[in-house]
Design a protein around this motif. Structure first.
Motif, PDB file in Angstrom:
ATOM      1  N   SER A   1       0.824  -1.203   0.000  1.00 38.80           N
ATOM      2  CA  SER A   1       0.000   0.000   0.000  1.00 38.80           C
ATOM      3  C   SER A   1       0.862   1.260   0.000  1.00 38.80           C
ATOM      4  O   SER A   1       0.571   2.229  -0.711  1.00 38.80           O
ATOM      5  CB  SER A   1      -0.925  -0.004   1.218  1.00 38.80           C
ATOM      6  OG  SER A   1      -1.731   1.156   1.250  1.00 38.80           O
TER       7      SER A   1
ATOM      8  N   SER B   1       0.092   8.531   3.936  1.00 40.05           N
ATOM      9  CA  SER B   1      -1.011   9.125   3.181  1.00 40.05           C
ATOM     10  C   SER B   1      -1.358  10.493   3.772  1.00 40.05           C
ATOM     11  O   SER B   1      -1.331  10.673   4.991  1.00 40.05           O
ATOM     12  CB  SER B   1      -2.246   8.224   3.243  1.00 40.05           C
ATOM     13  OG  SER B   1      -3.369   8.897   2.710  1.00 40.05           O
TER      14      SER B   1
ATOM     15  N   LYS C   1       2.890   1.348  -3.445  1.00 41.18           N
ATOM     16  CA  LYS C   1       2.020   1.145  -4.610  1.00 41.18           C
ATOM     17  C   LYS C   1       2.540   0.035  -5.524  1.00 41.18           C
ATOM     18  O   LYS C   1       2.291   0.042  -6.730  1.00 41.18           O
ATOM     19  CB  LYS C   1       1.836   2.451  -5.397  1.00 41.18           C
ATOM     20  CG  LYS C   1       1.218   3.573  -4.581  1.00 41.18           C
ATOM     21  CD  LYS C   1      -0.171   3.206  -4.087  1.00 41.18           C
ATOM     22  CE  LYS C   1      -0.830   4.334  -3.315  1.00 41.18           C
ATOM     23  NZ  LYS C   1      -0.221   4.578  -2.002  1.00 41.18           N
TER      24      LYS C   1
ATOM     25  N   SER D   1      -8.683  -0.561  -3.328  1.00 40.97           N
ATOM     26  CA  SER D   1      -7.698  -1.466  -3.925  1.00 40.97           C
ATOM     27  C   SER D   1      -8.372  -2.740  -4.415  1.00 40.97           C
ATOM     28  O   SER D   1      -9.408  -3.155  -3.905  1.00 40.97           O
ATOM     29  CB  SER D   1      -6.620  -1.817  -2.892  1.00 40.97           C
ATOM     30  OG  SER D   1      -5.935  -0.656  -2.478  1.00 40.97           O
TER      31      SER D   1
ATOM     32  N   GLU E   1      -0.493  11.367  -4.889  1.00 38.18           N
ATOM     33  CA  GLU E   1      -1.888  10.901  -4.883  1.00 38.18           C
ATOM     34  C   GLU E   1      -2.500  10.955  -6.275  1.00 38.18           C
ATOM     35  O   GLU E   1      -2.184  11.838  -7.063  1.00 38.18           O
ATOM     36  CB  GLU E   1      -2.716  11.758  -3.913  1.00 38.18           C
ATOM     37  CG  GLU E   1      -2.281  11.597  -2.461  1.00 38.18           C
ATOM     38  CD  GLU E   1      -2.551  10.213  -1.910  1.00 38.18           C
ATOM     39  OE1 GLU E   1      -3.725   9.812  -1.866  1.00 38.18           O
ATOM     40  OE2 GLU E   1      -1.601   9.532  -1.526  1.00 38.18           O
TER      41      GLU E   1
ATOM     42  N   LYS F   1      -4.142   0.992  -4.140  1.00 38.01           N
ATOM     43  CA  LYS F   1      -4.463   2.348  -4.575  1.00 38.01           C
ATOM     44  C   LYS F   1      -4.362   3.269  -3.353  1.00 38.01           C
ATOM     45  O   LYS F   1      -4.024   2.829  -2.262  1.00 38.01           O
ATOM     46  CB  LYS F   1      -5.861   2.392  -5.200  1.00 38.01           C
ATOM     47  CG  LYS F   1      -5.951   1.682  -6.542  1.00 38.01           C
ATOM     48  CD  LYS F   1      -7.310   1.905  -7.183  1.00 38.01           C
ATOM     49  CE  LYS F   1      -7.381   1.222  -8.554  1.00 38.01           C
ATOM     50  NZ  LYS F   1      -8.708   1.436  -9.186  1.00 38.01           N
ATOM     51  N   SER F   2      -4.679   4.540  -3.542  1.00 34.76           N
ATOM     52  CA  SER F   2      -4.460   5.533  -2.496  1.00 34.76           C
ATOM     53  C   SER F   2      -5.552   5.511  -1.428  1.00 34.76           C
ATOM     54  O   SER F   2      -6.732   5.267  -1.723  1.00 34.76           O
ATOM     55  CB  SER F   2      -4.370   6.930  -3.112  1.00 34.76           C
ATOM     56  OG  SER F   2      -3.271   7.008  -3.994  1.00 34.76           O
ATOM     57  N   ILE F   3      -5.153   5.823  -0.202  1.00 39.12           N
ATOM     58  CA  ILE F   3      -6.064   5.881   0.939  1.00 39.12           C
ATOM     59  C   ILE F   3      -7.069   7.017   0.763  1.00 39.12           C
ATOM     60  O   ILE F   3      -6.745   8.092   0.255  1.00 39.12           O
ATOM     61  CB  ILE F   3      -5.263   6.101   2.249  1.00 39.12           C
ATOM     62  CG1 ILE F   3      -4.234   4.987   2.459  1.00 39.12           C
ATOM     63  CG2 ILE F   3      -6.207   6.215   3.446  1.00 39.12           C
ATOM     64  CD1 ILE F   3      -4.812   3.634   2.725  1.00 39.12           C
ATOM     65  N   LYS F   4      -8.314   6.774   1.207  1.00 36.97           N
ATOM     66  CA  LYS F   4      -9.377   7.777   1.134  1.00 36.97           C
ATOM     67  C   LYS F   4      -9.733   8.273   2.536  1.00 36.97           C
ATOM     68  O   LYS F   4      -9.448   7.624   3.536  1.00 36.97           O
ATOM     69  CB  LYS F   4     -10.634   7.175   0.520  1.00 36.97           C
ATOM     70  CG  LYS F   4     -10.452   6.501  -0.825  1.00 36.97           C
ATOM     71  CD  LYS F   4     -11.784   5.936  -1.311  1.00 36.97           C
ATOM     72  CE  LYS F   4     -12.311   4.854  -0.368  1.00 36.97           C
ATOM     73  NZ  LYS F   4     -13.585   4.258  -0.846  1.00 36.97           N
TER      74      LYS F   4
ATOM     75  N   PRO G   1       0.415   2.402   6.001  1.00 37.00           N
ATOM     76  CA  PRO G   1      -0.260   3.132   4.925  1.00 37.00           C
ATOM     77  C   PRO G   1      -0.834   4.475   5.364  1.00 37.00           C
ATOM     78  O   PRO G   1      -0.792   5.449   4.606  1.00 37.00           O
ATOM     79  CB  PRO G   1      -1.383   2.166   4.500  1.00 37.00           C
ATOM     80  CG  PRO G   1      -0.842   0.811   4.828  1.00 37.00           C
ATOM     81  CD  PRO G   1      -0.071   1.014   6.096  1.00 37.00           C
TER      82      PRO G   1
ATOM     83  N   SER H   1      -9.107   2.159   0.385  1.00 41.58           N
ATOM     84  CA  SER H   1      -8.273   2.632  -0.722  1.00 41.58           C
ATOM     85  C   SER H   1      -8.795   2.205  -2.099  1.00 41.58           C
ATOM     86  O   SER H   1      -8.130   2.464  -3.103  1.00 41.58           O
ATOM     87  CB  SER H   1      -6.846   2.115  -0.556  1.00 41.58           C
ATOM     88  OG  SER H   1      -6.827   0.698  -0.501  1.00 41.58           O
TER      89      SER H   1
END
Length: 355
Positions: free
Chosen positions: A25, A110, A28, A62, A355, A79-82, A106, A60
């Motif tokens: 994570s 982020s 990536k 993912s 991001e 994928k990126s953390i939300k 992660p 994320s």
């Protein structure tokens, strides 16, 4: 063009899986973890591992392949953390503190700050207790530049695991700071956390009293602090002790012991005190349970890190192996398995992916 998978052999246990997912994570880099817990009596993903995997994927977006109970092979495309407020229910007495090993790295790397309410086991066998994680592990990574809010709402014990914690990142200053410590500093004081749920109030008080007496015999000149916790419950039952030794330089070490069937309170106290005594008498600054947890942080920090630990464990060696697969680092280990060791690495000064 699809990125090449980082392949990790997870036969040694859940630690390899958690670290692989966390580093995947962060960097990536997609990963394949195979032979998951192949050396364990019950192979494959247990509920705690599955919940950690699914939670990381959910926060994320993912992509995951193989995320089913008992799976011995998974593929993770990060994928990126939300942002968001997430409720997580392990559904068993699976360890919350182990699940958080999948999420903590992660979150550090982020810019987002999701928050969590997690149901499960807070004080269960074969995992860090809530108080150990908060007082030792999260205290340690605050020295590196990452601060978290980690609060207990309700204890959860085996087999029901009806505990609840809240968890979120406060801040992270990147890149993380390196760490150098090869000698144990002066012991300032020891804190006793005694807790019980579903027992008479005297249960936790008795545990605390027994433990305090043993500590006074072993450390007659050291100040002791006590925190005794009693919770009424008709559907949860458990009790235990966590000891936290605090040193002059701010570092901490700890030990835990849980009440179990046919295990008298005196034995609970003796186990916790003896383990803590062994760690303190090693004169090493990092205890054997903390050492493996901080390996990926050292690799990602900026510059040279060295620490000495009371005992080299297979968990530590396994985490080193996983970190070296994901990152351009090479650890140096001086020492034999189960014996004191010195561990060094030149960290890469990672600041996170765009991001």
């Amino acid at each position: 063009m699809e990125k090449e998978l980082i392949e990790v052999d997870g036969r040694s246990g859940g630690q390899c899986l958690r670290t692989a997912l966390a580093l995947s994570s962060v960097t990536k880099k997609p990963c394949l973890v195979f032979n998951i817990r192949a050396n364990r009596p019950k192979k494959g993903l247990a509920q705690q591992h599955l919940t950690g995997l699914n939670t990381l994927a959910k926060i994320s977006d993912s992509k995951v392949k193989g995320n089913v109970l008992g799976a011995e092979r998974i593929v993770f495309y990060p994928k990126s953390i939300k942002e968001g407020n997430y409720g997580v229910n392990i559904g068993t007495a699976g360890s919350i503190t182990l699940l958080l090993q999948t999420l903590t790295l992660p979150l550090i790397f982020s810019p987002k700050k999701p928050s969590f309410r997690i149901f499960g086991g807070t004080d269960v066998p074969f995992s860090p207790s809530f108080n150990y994680s908060k007082e030792v592990f999260y205290q340690f990574i605050s020295f590196l530049g990452a601060k978290f809010s980690f609060n207990l709402k309700k204890r959860g014990y085996y087999p029901k695991g009806k505990g609840l914690i809240s968890f979120s990142k406060i801040s992270s200053k990147l890149p993380l700071k390196p760490f150098y410590k090869v000698e144990q500093d002066k012991l300032n004081f020891i804190k006793i956390f005694a807790h019980s749920t579903g027992y008479p109030k005297e249960a936790s008080e008795n545990l605390s009293s027994l433990t305090k007496k043993l500590l006074q015999e072993k450390f007659p000149l050291v100040d002791l602090d006590e925190e005794t916790e009693f919770n009424e419950s008709i559907d949860e039952k458990g009790a235990g002790i966590t000891l936290i030794a605090k040193f002059k330089d701010g570092l901490r070490t700890g030990s835990s012991s849980l009440q179990e069937k046919n295990k008298p309170p005196k034995k609970v106290a003796v186990q916790a005190v003896e383990f803590l005594l062994n760690e303190i008498n090693s004169l090493k600054p990092i205890d054997s349970h903390l050492a493996d947890q901080i390996i990926p942080f050292m690799a990602l920090a900026k510059g040279h890190s060295t620490f000495e630990t009371s005992a080299l464990t297979y968990h530590t060696l396994n985490n080193i192996s996983v970190a070296e697969k994901f990152l351009d680092v090479k650890f140096e280990v001086k020492g034999k398995i189960t014996e004191p060791a010195e561990i060094s690495v030149e960290g890469i000064g990672f600041k996170g992916q765009s991001e």
